[in-house]
Design a protein around this motif. Structure first.
Motif, PDB file in Angstrom:
ATOM      1  N   GLY A  87       0.694  -1.064  -0.056  1.00 26.81           N
ATOM      2  CA  GLY A  87      -0.081   0.003   0.012  1.00 26.81           C
ATOM      3  C   GLY A  87       1.007   1.442  -0.021  1.00 26.81           C
ATOM      4  N   TRP A  88       1.954   1.245   0.760  1.00 29.33           N
ATOM      5  CA  TRP A  88       2.640   2.420   0.723  1.00 29.33           C
ATOM      6  C   TRP A  88       3.610   2.476  -0.561  1.00 29.33           C
ATOM      7  N   MET A  89       4.313   1.630  -1.097  1.00 29.80           N
ATOM      8  CA  MET A  89       4.634   1.580  -2.479  1.00 29.80           C
ATOM      9  C   MET A  89       3.884   1.991  -3.443  1.00 29.80           C
ATOM     10  N   THR A  90       2.481   1.690  -3.404  1.00 30.67           N
ATOM     11  CA  THR A  90       1.522   2.173  -4.403  1.00 30.67           C
ATOM     12  C   THR A  90       1.213   3.566  -4.322  1.00 30.67           C
ATOM     13  N   ARG A  91       1.145   4.218  -3.032  1.00 32.24           N
ATOM     14  CA  ARG A  91       0.843   5.485  -2.923  1.00 32.24           C
ATOM     15  C   ARG A  91       1.960   6.307  -3.349  1.00 32.24           C
ATOM     16  N   HIS A  92       3.203   6.046  -3.048  1.00 38.98           N
ATOM     17  CA  HIS A  92       4.488   6.975  -3.203  1.00 38.98           C
ATOM     18  C   HIS A  92       5.015   6.503  -4.620  1.00 38.98           C
ATOM     19  N   LEU A  93       4.798   5.558  -5.370  1.00 43.86           N
ATOM     20  CA  LEU A  93       5.648   5.287  -6.670  1.00 43.86           C
ATOM     21  C   LEU A  93       4.489   5.034  -7.592  1.00 43.86           C
ATOM     22  N   LYS A  94       2.946   5.089  -7.353  1.00 39.31           N
ATOM     23  CA  LYS A  94       1.983   5.133  -8.478  1.00 39.31           C
ATOM     24  C   LYS A  94       1.107   6.410  -8.149  1.00 39.31           C
ATOM     25  N   GLY A  95       1.290   6.983  -6.883  1.00 34.72           N
ATOM     26  CA  GLY A  95       0.344   7.985  -6.575  1.00 34.72           C
ATOM     27  C   GLY A  95      -1.179   7.625  -6.586  1.00 34.72           C
ATOM     28  N   GLN A  96      -1.172   6.287  -6.066  1.00 28.92           N
ATOM     29  CA  GLN A  96      -2.564   5.726  -5.809  1.00 28.92           C
ATOM     30  C   GLN A  96      -2.885   5.366  -4.491  1.00 28.92           C
ATOM     31  N   GLY A  97      -3.970   5.617  -3.821  1.00 26.52           N
ATOM     32  CA  GLY A  97      -4.524   5.330  -2.643  1.00 26.52           C
ATOM     33  C   GLY A  97      -3.981   6.131  -1.592  1.00 26.52           C
ATOM     34  N   ASP A  98      -4.375   5.758  -0.360  1.00 28.17           N
ATOM     35  CA  ASP A  98      -3.732   6.734   0.706  1.00 28.17           C
ATOM     36  C   ASP A  98      -2.655   5.917   1.524  1.00 28.17           C
ATOM     37  N   GLY A  99      -2.152   4.942   0.860  1.00 31.35           N
ATOM     38  CA  GLY A  99      -1.196   4.174   1.636  1.00 31.35           C
ATOM     39  C   GLY A  99      -1.575   3.042   2.630  1.00 31.35           C
ATOM     40  N   ALA A 100      -2.891   2.697   2.732  1.00 26.72           N
ATOM     41  CA  ALA A 100      -3.466   1.639   3.385  1.00 26.72           C
ATOM     42  C   ALA A 100      -3.082   0.369   2.735  1.00 26.72           C
ATOM     43  N   PRO A 101      -3.077  -1.024   3.547  1.00 20.46           N
ATOM     44  CA  PRO A 101      -2.613  -2.121   3.201  1.00 20.46           C
ATOM     45  C   PRO A 101      -3.185  -2.486   1.766  1.00 20.46           C
ATOM     46  N   ILE A 102      -2.705  -3.241   0.907  1.00 21.58           N
ATOM     47  CA  ILE A 102      -3.250  -3.919  -0.305  1.00 21.58           C
ATOM     48  C   ILE A 102      -3.235  -5.115  -0.209  1.00 21.58           C
ATOM     49  N   ALA A 103      -4.188  -6.078  -0.564  1.00 21.42           N
ATOM     50  CA  ALA A 103      -4.306  -7.469  -0.392  1.00 21.42           C
ATOM     51  C   ALA A 103      -3.287  -7.951  -1.293  1.00 21.42           C
ATOM     52  N   GLU A 104      -2.809  -9.149  -0.765  1.00 16.89           N
ATOM     53  CA  GLU A 104      -1.701  -9.825  -1.634  1.00 16.89           C
ATOM     54  C   GLU A 104      -2.136 -10.588  -2.435  1.00 16.89           C
TER      55      GLU A 104
END
Length: 410
Positions: free
Chosen positions: A328-345
């Protein structure tokens, strides 16, 4: 003297801890960006010097691709990266690139292992690489100098953080510094890949790999998202703990505490993940001290939401809840998506660790340079610079300089 008459074993340790507290007494978190920028410059310069990092511009990273494996939704490339040149040949780092099946440019994550016996091949490392690849990240997983496929012998399972690392110390070289250099070179390589967006690269690792993540994340501004796992505590907590040589920066407390090193990441994304049942030096309570102070540095940039501390009910690990927090954190900071909350594996299956080696079986090149061999090269080079005194006055001058230098070291 009987056992009951011996001095208390804690006396010397308490002396060390008391001395360490005095080194950092009165230390305050800066109250303005200007104050922090001054402290930041000093901390960064001292850390580079303590780690023994070269400030010379490196040559391009050489790369060889030996083969690739098609998997469900991604490909594994088997690579050898040349991270530095030596008098006896290049230092080579085997790596696995996990590449999503989708085309175009992707964000990328450098995955560094900890003290898992399989190094980058270990299932606990494979899992996050596969998960990230299936979520659309290019992943580069590398073996640290002295570990995995870069051990003394080709078979996996060697522990590089103990006495093997000590072979470097007489030369003034630190394994932590070598690892930071190699990881920076890995970032150099990632930025050359046509399937990677060079402005969207992150790094993560756990345990000793978490320490690598902290240091390379602090010193390499190209890394936009930094996620150390089961590795953040503080330097005071290291005193008296059983720590690995690859995790240690001698003299660090003479110029910094860990919160300042974490503060070097600001204003980029930083997430520290700690386990509730970990060793004291990586404990939630000790990590909270560093993260609370680092939070105030991020606040100076009005980026208080770019730092997050996550705790997981667990022992020392990089398990599924930890990986999902990182996704979730990588998605927020490298994709600009979401709020950093966990993403299901995504669904994933790890494979036998031997099957993803770059140098399987006995195929490692005879030219491979091990950690002690590299230490010998450095020592030989240094000895060539020594001057043999030609008369008594010459030697007396050398004695004066050497004694003064020993006093500074001691």
């Amino acid at each position: 003297m009987t056992r009951t008459e011996s001095p208390r074993s804690t006396d010397f340790l308490e002396f060390i801890r008391r001395s360490a507290r005095e080194l950092r007494r009165g230390e305050l978190v800066p109250s303005s960006v200007e104050q922090w920028q001054q402290l930041r410059a000093r901390t960064r310069s001292n850390l580079v010097q303590a780690l023994g990092l070269s400030t010379d511009k490196p040559a391009p990273v050489s790369v060889r691709k030996s083969r690739q494996q098609q998997r469900d939704g991604y490909t594994i490339e088997h690579l050898v990266l040349g991270t530095r040149a030596t008098s006896e040949g290049p230092i080579e780092m085997p790596a696995n690139a996990y590449v999503p099946a989708t085309g175009g440019r992707h964000p990328a994550v450098l995955c560094v292992h900890g003290h898992w016996s399989g190094a980058k091949q270990d299932p606990v490392v494979q899992a996050r690489c596969i998960g990230l690849a299936r979520l659309g990240f290019v992943v580069l997983s590398v073996d640290a100098f002295g570990a995995g496929e870069r051990g003394l012998q080709p078979p996996l399972g060697e522990y590089h953080g103990e006495m093997v690392a000590a072979t470097l110390w007489p030369t003034g070289t630190l394994l932590a510094g070598l690892q930071v250099w190699d990881n920076m070179r890995a970032v150099d390589y990632l930025q050359t890949r046509p399937d990677v967006d060079p402005g969207r690269i992150g790094v993560t690792g756990t345990s000793g790999g978490g320490n690598q993540t902290i240091y390379v994340g602090a010193l390499d501004d190209r890394l936009k998202c930094v996620v150390p796992v089961c590795s953040v505590g503080n330097y005071q907590a290291y005193l008296g703990a059983a720590c690995c040589m690859c995790e240690l920066v001698p003299g660090a407390l003479t110029f910094t505490e860990l919160w300042q090193v974490l503060g070097l990441v600001a204003p980029r994304g930083l997430m520290a993940i700690n386990a509730t049942r970990d060793a004291i030096q990586f404990s939630v309570a000790e990590a909270r001290k560093s993260m609370t102070a680092a939070q105030r540095v991020f606040d100076l940039y009005d980026r208080g939401d770019a730092i997050r501390h996550v705790t997981v009910e667990s022992g020392h690990d990089y398990n599924k809840p930890m990986r999902e927090a990182m996704y979730g954190w990588m998605t927020r900071h490298l994709k600009g998506q979401g709020d950093g909350a966990p993403i299901a594996e995504p669904k994933l299956t790890t494979v036998d660790r031997e099957s993803i080696r770059v140098w399987p079986g006995k195929t490692r090149p005879k030219t491979h340079i091990t950690l002690p061999q590299f230490a010998r090269q450095v020592a030989v080079s240094q000895l060539k610079k020594q001057v043999v005194p030609v008369h008594a006055e010459h030697w007396e001058a050398e004695v004066e300089w050497r004694v003064a230098h020993l006093q500074r070291l001691c």
